[in-house]
Design a protein around this motif. Structure first.
Motif, PDB file in Angstrom:
ATOM      1  N   LEU A  28       0.868  -1.184   0.000  1.00 51.69           N
ATOM      2  CA  LEU A  28       0.000   0.000   0.000  1.00 51.69           C
ATOM      3  C   LEU A  28       0.901   1.229   0.000  1.00 51.69           C
ATOM      4  CD1 LEU A  28      -2.895   1.256   0.312  1.00 51.69           C
ATOM      5  CD2 LEU A  28      -2.472   1.249   2.786  1.00 51.69           C
ATOM      6  N   ILE A  29       0.649   2.144  -0.943  1.00 50.89           N
ATOM      7  CA  ILE A  29       1.513   3.324  -1.096  1.00 50.89           C
ATOM      8  C   ILE A  29       0.685   4.580  -0.910  1.00 50.89           C
ATOM      9  CG2 ILE A  29       3.031   4.580  -2.676  1.00 50.89           C
ATOM     10  CD1 ILE A  29       3.346   1.805  -4.157  1.00 50.89           C
ATOM     11  N   LYS A  30       1.179   5.466  -0.041  1.00 48.72           N
ATOM     12  CA  LYS A  30       0.583   6.795   0.107  1.00 48.72           C
ATOM     13  C   LYS A  30       1.224   7.669  -0.964  1.00 48.72           C
ATOM     14  CE  LYS A  30      -0.345  10.042   3.919  1.00 48.72           C
ATOM     15  NZ  LYS A  30      -0.769  11.149   3.115  1.00 48.72           N
ATOM     16  N   ILE A  31       0.400   8.202  -1.859  1.00 47.90           N
ATOM     17  CA  ILE A  31       0.931   8.939  -3.005  1.00 47.90           C
ATOM     18  C   ILE A  31       1.370  10.341  -2.577  1.00 47.90           C
ATOM     19  CG2 ILE A  31       0.366   9.884  -5.290  1.00 47.90           C
ATOM     20  CD1 ILE A  31       0.551   6.869  -5.285  1.00 47.90           C
ATOM     21  N   THR A  32       2.597  10.707  -2.958  1.00 48.81           N
ATOM     22  CA  THR A  32       3.111  12.036  -2.616  1.00 48.81           C
ATOM     23  C   THR A  32       3.059  12.996  -3.800  1.00 48.81           C
ATOM     24  OG1 THR A  32       5.320  11.139  -3.024  1.00 48.81           O
ATOM     25  CG2 THR A  32       4.603  11.303  -0.733  1.00 48.81           C
ATOM     26  N   ALA A  33       3.425  12.531  -4.989  1.00 51.33           N
ATOM     27  CA  ALA A  33       3.442  13.406  -6.167  1.00 51.33           C
ATOM     28  C   ALA A  33       3.077  12.593  -7.406  1.00 51.33           C
ATOM     29  CB  ALA A  33       4.822  14.037  -6.346  1.00 51.33           C
ATOM     30  N   VAL A  34       2.288  13.210  -8.290  1.00 50.39           N
ATOM     31  CA  VAL A  34       1.896  12.561  -9.553  1.00 50.39           C
ATOM     32  C   VAL A  34       1.964  13.594 -10.673  1.00 50.39           C
ATOM     33  CG1 VAL A  34       0.231  11.005 -10.644  1.00 50.39           C
ATOM     34  CG2 VAL A  34       0.077  11.449  -8.186  1.00 50.39           C
ATOM     35  N   GLY A  35       2.627  13.231 -11.753  1.00 52.62           N
ATOM     36  CA  GLY A  35       2.666  14.117 -12.913  1.00 52.62           C
ATOM     37  C   GLY A  35       1.407  13.971 -13.751  1.00 52.62           C
ATOM     38  N   PHE A 121      -4.265   9.698  -9.129  1.00 58.46           N
ATOM     39  CA  PHE A 121      -4.719  10.994  -8.615  1.00 58.46           C
ATOM     40  C   PHE A 121      -5.631  10.724  -7.423  1.00 58.46           C
ATOM     41  CE2 PHE A 121      -4.247  12.943 -13.105  1.00 58.46           C
ATOM     42  CZ  PHE A 121      -2.939  13.312 -12.838  1.00 58.46           C
ATOM     43  N   CYS A 122      -5.028  10.170  -6.360  1.00 56.89           N
ATOM     44  CA  CYS A 122      -5.760   9.773  -5.156  1.00 56.89           C
ATOM     45  C   CYS A 122      -4.738   9.616  -4.035  1.00 56.89           C
ATOM     46  CB  CYS A 122      -6.521   8.467  -5.401  1.00 56.89           C
ATOM     47  SG  CYS A 122      -5.455   7.105  -5.888  1.00 56.89           S
ATOM     48  N   GLU A 123      -5.224   9.356  -2.830  1.00 60.82           N
ATOM     49  CA  GLU A 123      -4.286   9.329  -1.703  1.00 60.82           C
ATOM     50  C   GLU A 123      -3.494   8.026  -1.576  1.00 60.82           C
ATOM     51  OE1 GLU A 123      -5.690  12.106   1.795  1.00 60.82           O
ATOM     52  OE2 GLU A 123      -7.341  10.787   1.177  1.00 60.82           O
ATOM     53  N   TYR A 124      -4.111   6.906  -1.979  1.00 59.09           N
ATOM     54  CA  TYR A 124      -3.438   5.611  -1.797  1.00 59.09           C
ATOM     55  C   TYR A 124      -3.641   4.717  -3.016  1.00 59.09           C
ATOM     56  CZ  TYR A 124      -3.485   6.902   3.141  1.00 59.09           C
ATOM     57  OH  TYR A 124      -3.318   7.565   4.329  1.00 59.09           O
ATOM     58  N   VAL A 125      -2.615   3.945  -3.365  1.00 61.82           N
ATOM     59  CA  VAL A 125      -2.792   2.869  -4.348  1.00 61.82           C
ATOM     60  C   VAL A 125      -2.104   1.607  -3.815  1.00 61.82           C
ATOM     61  CG1 VAL A 125      -2.811   4.441  -6.354  1.00 61.82           C
ATOM     62  CG2 VAL A 125      -0.666   3.336  -5.668  1.00 61.82           C
ATOM     63  N   THR A 126      -2.544   0.454  -4.307  1.00 60.34           N
ATOM     64  CA  THR A 126      -1.807  -0.781  -4.045  1.00 60.34           C
ATOM     65  C   THR A 126      -1.123  -1.196  -5.339  1.00 60.34           C
ATOM     66  OG1 THR A 126      -3.808  -2.045  -4.525  1.00 60.34           O
ATOM     67  CG2 THR A 126      -3.307  -1.656  -2.209  1.00 60.34           C
ATOM     68  N   MET A 127       0.115  -1.669  -5.217  1.00 63.38           N
ATOM     69  CA  MET A 127       0.875  -2.113  -6.395  1.00 63.38           C
ATOM     70  C   MET A 127       1.607  -3.392  -6.043  1.00 63.38           C
ATOM     71  SD  MET A 127       0.346   0.271  -8.751  1.00 63.38           S
ATOM     72  CE  MET A 127       1.485  -0.102 -10.065  1.00 63.38           C
ATOM     73  N   ARG A 128       1.876  -4.224  -7.054  1.00 63.23           N
ATOM     74  CA  ARG A 128       2.667  -5.420  -6.808  1.00 63.23           C
ATOM     75  C   ARG A 128       4.113  -5.027  -6.504  1.00 63.23           C
ATOM     76  NH1 ARG A 128       0.399  -8.539 -11.348  1.00 63.23           N
ATOM     77  NH2 ARG A 128       2.509  -8.622 -12.178  1.00 63.23           N
ATOM     78  N   GLU A 129       4.680  -5.764  -5.588  1.00 64.14           N
ATOM     79  CA  GLU A 129       6.036  -5.524  -5.096  1.00 64.14           C
ATOM     80  C   GLU A 129       7.054  -5.263  -6.215  1.00 64.14           C
ATOM     81  OE1 GLU A 129       7.266  -9.277  -3.265  1.00 64.14           O
ATOM     82  OE2 GLU A 129       8.831  -8.213  -2.151  1.00 64.14           O
ATOM     83  N   GLU A 130       6.955  -6.047  -7.324  1.00 62.05           N
ATOM     84  CA  GLU A 130       8.024  -5.974  -8.325  1.00 62.05           C
ATOM     85  C   GLU A 130       8.016  -4.714  -9.187  1.00 62.05           C
ATOM     86  OE1 GLU A 130       5.725  -8.421  -8.126  1.00 62.05           O
ATOM     87  OE2 GLU A 130       4.907  -8.906 -10.104  1.00 62.05           O
ATOM     88  N   VAL A 131       6.983  -3.881  -9.081  1.00 59.89           N
ATOM     89  CA  VAL A 131       6.982  -2.637  -9.859  1.00 59.89           C
ATOM     90  C   VAL A 131       7.203  -1.407  -8.970  1.00 59.89           C
ATOM     91  CG1 VAL A 131       5.556  -3.565 -11.718  1.00 59.89           C
ATOM     92  CG2 VAL A 131       4.452  -2.396  -9.785  1.00 59.89           C
ATOM     93  N   VAL A 132       7.621  -1.656  -7.729  1.00 59.93           N
ATOM     94  CA  VAL A 132       7.821  -0.574  -6.766  1.00 59.93           C
ATOM     95  C   VAL A 132       9.310  -0.485  -6.435  1.00 59.93           C
ATOM     96  CG1 VAL A 132       7.241   0.231  -4.445  1.00 59.93           C
ATOM     97  CG2 VAL A 132       5.492  -0.893  -5.854  1.00 59.93           C
ATOM     98  N   TYR A 133       9.904   0.685  -6.673  1.00 55.09           N
ATOM     99  CA  TYR A 133      11.356   0.845  -6.584  1.00 55.09           C
ATOM    100  C   TYR A 133      11.725   1.886  -5.532  1.00 55.09           C
ATOM    101  CZ  TYR A 133      11.231  -1.572 -11.052  1.00 55.09           C
ATOM    102  OH  TYR A 133      11.007  -2.491 -12.035  1.00 55.09           O
ATOM    103  N   ILE A 341       0.618  17.025  -9.326  1.00 51.08           N
ATOM    104  CA  ILE A 341      -0.469  16.968  -8.346  1.00 51.08           C
ATOM    105  C   ILE A 341       0.117  16.356  -7.068  1.00 51.08           C
ATOM    106  CG2 ILE A 341      -2.822  16.110  -7.901  1.00 51.08           C
ATOM    107  CD1 ILE A 341      -2.825  17.607 -10.507  1.00 51.08           C
ATOM    108  N   TYR A 342      -0.256  16.941  -5.932  1.00 52.41           N
ATOM    109  CA  TYR A 342       0.267  16.482  -4.634  1.00 52.41           C
ATOM    110  C   TYR A 342      -0.872  15.977  -3.756  1.00 52.41           C
ATOM    111  CZ  TYR A 342       4.467  18.933  -6.151  1.00 52.41           C
ATOM    112  OH  TYR A 342       5.559  19.342  -6.870  1.00 52.41           O
ATOM    113  N   PRO A 343      -1.185  14.682  -3.832  1.00 51.63           N
ATOM    114  CA  PRO A 343      -2.306  14.161  -3.027  1.00 51.63           C
ATOM    115  C   PRO A 343      -1.990  14.119  -1.529  1.00 51.63           C
ATOM    116  CG  PRO A 343      -1.839  12.737  -4.908  1.00 51.63           C
ATOM    117  CD  PRO A 343      -0.687  13.661  -4.748  1.00 51.63           C
ATOM    118  N   GLY A 344      -0.705  14.129  -1.178  1.00 54.38           N
ATOM    119  CA  GLY A 344      -0.324  13.954   0.241  1.00 54.38           C
ATOM    120  C   GLY A 344      -0.556  15.208   1.076  1.00 54.38           C
TER     121      GLY A 344
END
Ligand SMILES: [Zn+2]
Ligand SMILES: [Zn+2]
Length: 344
Positions: A28-35, A121-133, A341-344
């Protein structure tokens, strides 16, 4: 959680949605910045890109960075508190393309903000481990988010097999053209010719590594290029403008035996090309779709701060202002490059 939801073309509302829960193998990732990407703007305005059609409300945004705040079962490589860049495509892992490493061609990919999949463009997303760096402390959230479009430039330069000392022309100095210029410079190009119609974008191109600029409103490209290359042409052309004329100019710009990489999608299904000329000069015409295996290298290339890709940011918005960011992108094209965009 709060999310900016595209309900219909041109209508974004801020909604309160259930916070996602990470499944096994996900974080689970709290989104800080999105282009904000040109493709997001296209879905916002027209509701579709080619075969991808928005059929129900969707959250856009796929150029994202954040912080890990939750871990699903079985995740071993990541931990809570890590700051991360998110590669937005989750592939099947089993098809011939996933197996041979060209996973950007996987037809089963779930790609953020490509219908029917929601984006960031939201506060949280879930992603599979292998695409998160994980990213180093020194890297900003904005840089981490912009690794996505940077990856397109990196993949284009790789597909064009650019080697040190070669010469390059880049058509179009939008965000992808600029990222291509940055990558051409990092790959050691000896000459980078940037072409656009807007002087502001050409100024920015110099910041991103262009050694020469041509404003198509002012000069004839053929003559300028003949002058700076002593009539030889360049080794590689990267077409990022998505315009049939720009593609034809790219083809004319390369030397005999040169390569032309098409990154920008023209708005029409067919484009006429000078085939006898291309055959006679043994040109290589190469398509580019997204990227593969770019994130670890992009993080390394951008870690030392030698190239500052955040220079292209022309506007910063809160999640509530997402609609305003889209409006600015549509109505002020001359002065906007990349909105954050800064959802955080
Ligand atoms: Zn993008
Ligand atoms: Zn696959």
């Amino acid at each position: 959680m709060k999310a900016a939801v595209l309900e219909h073309p041109l209508t974004i509302s801020i909604k309160s949605l259930e916070r996602p829960v990470p499944n096994a193998g996900e974080v689970l990732i709290k989104i800080t910045a999105v282009g904000l990407c040109g493709s997001d703007v296209h879905y916002y305005e027209h509701g579709k890109i080619g075969r991808f059609v928005v059929e129900k409300p969707i959250i856009l945004g796929h150029e994202a960075a954040g912080e890990i705040v939750g871990i699903g079962e079985g995740v071993t490589s990541l931990s809570v508190g890590q700051r991360v860049a998110i590669e937005p495509g989750m592939t099947c892992g089993e098809c011939e393309f996933c197996r041979d490493g060209t996973y950007n061609l996987c037809s089963e990919v779930e790609f953020l903000a490509t219908p029917p999949y929601d984006g960031a463009f939201c506060e949280y997303v879930t992603m599979r481990e292998e695409v998160v760096y994980p990213i180093p402390d020194s890297m900003s959230d904005e840089t981490a988010a912009l690794i996505e479009p940077f990856s397109v430039g990196l993949h284009a330069v790789r597909r064009g097999t650019l080697t040190e000392g070669e010469t390059v022309i880049i058509m179009g100095m939008g965000p992808i053209g600029l990222m291509a210029a940055a990558n051409a410079r990092l790959a050691g190009a000896s000459m980078i010719v940037a072409v656009d119609l807007e002087e502001k974008r050409l100024d920015m191109a110099r910041q991103f590594g262009a050694t020469h600029t041509v404003n198509l409103r002012e000069g004839k490209l053929e003559e300028e290029l003949a002058h700076i290359t002593d009539g030889r042409g360049v080794d590689l052309a990267l077409e990022t403008a998505g315009h049939p004329d720009a593609l034809r100019q790219a083809i004319q710009a390369v030397r005999r035996g040169g390569r032309v990489v098409i990154v920008g999608l023209p708005p029409v299904d067919e484009v006429s090309l000078p085939v006898p000329y291309m055959v006679d000069s043994e040109l290589k015409l190469i398509g580019v779709f997204r990227y593969h295996h770019t994130y670890p290298d992009a993080i390394k290339l951008l870690s030392d701060g030698k190239v500052d890709i955040t220079q292209m940011i022309t506007g910063k918005y809160s999640l509530e202002e997402t609609g305003a960011a889209f409006q600015a992108a549509i109505h002020d094209k001359a002065n906007t490059l990349k909105m954050m965009i800064y959802p955080g």
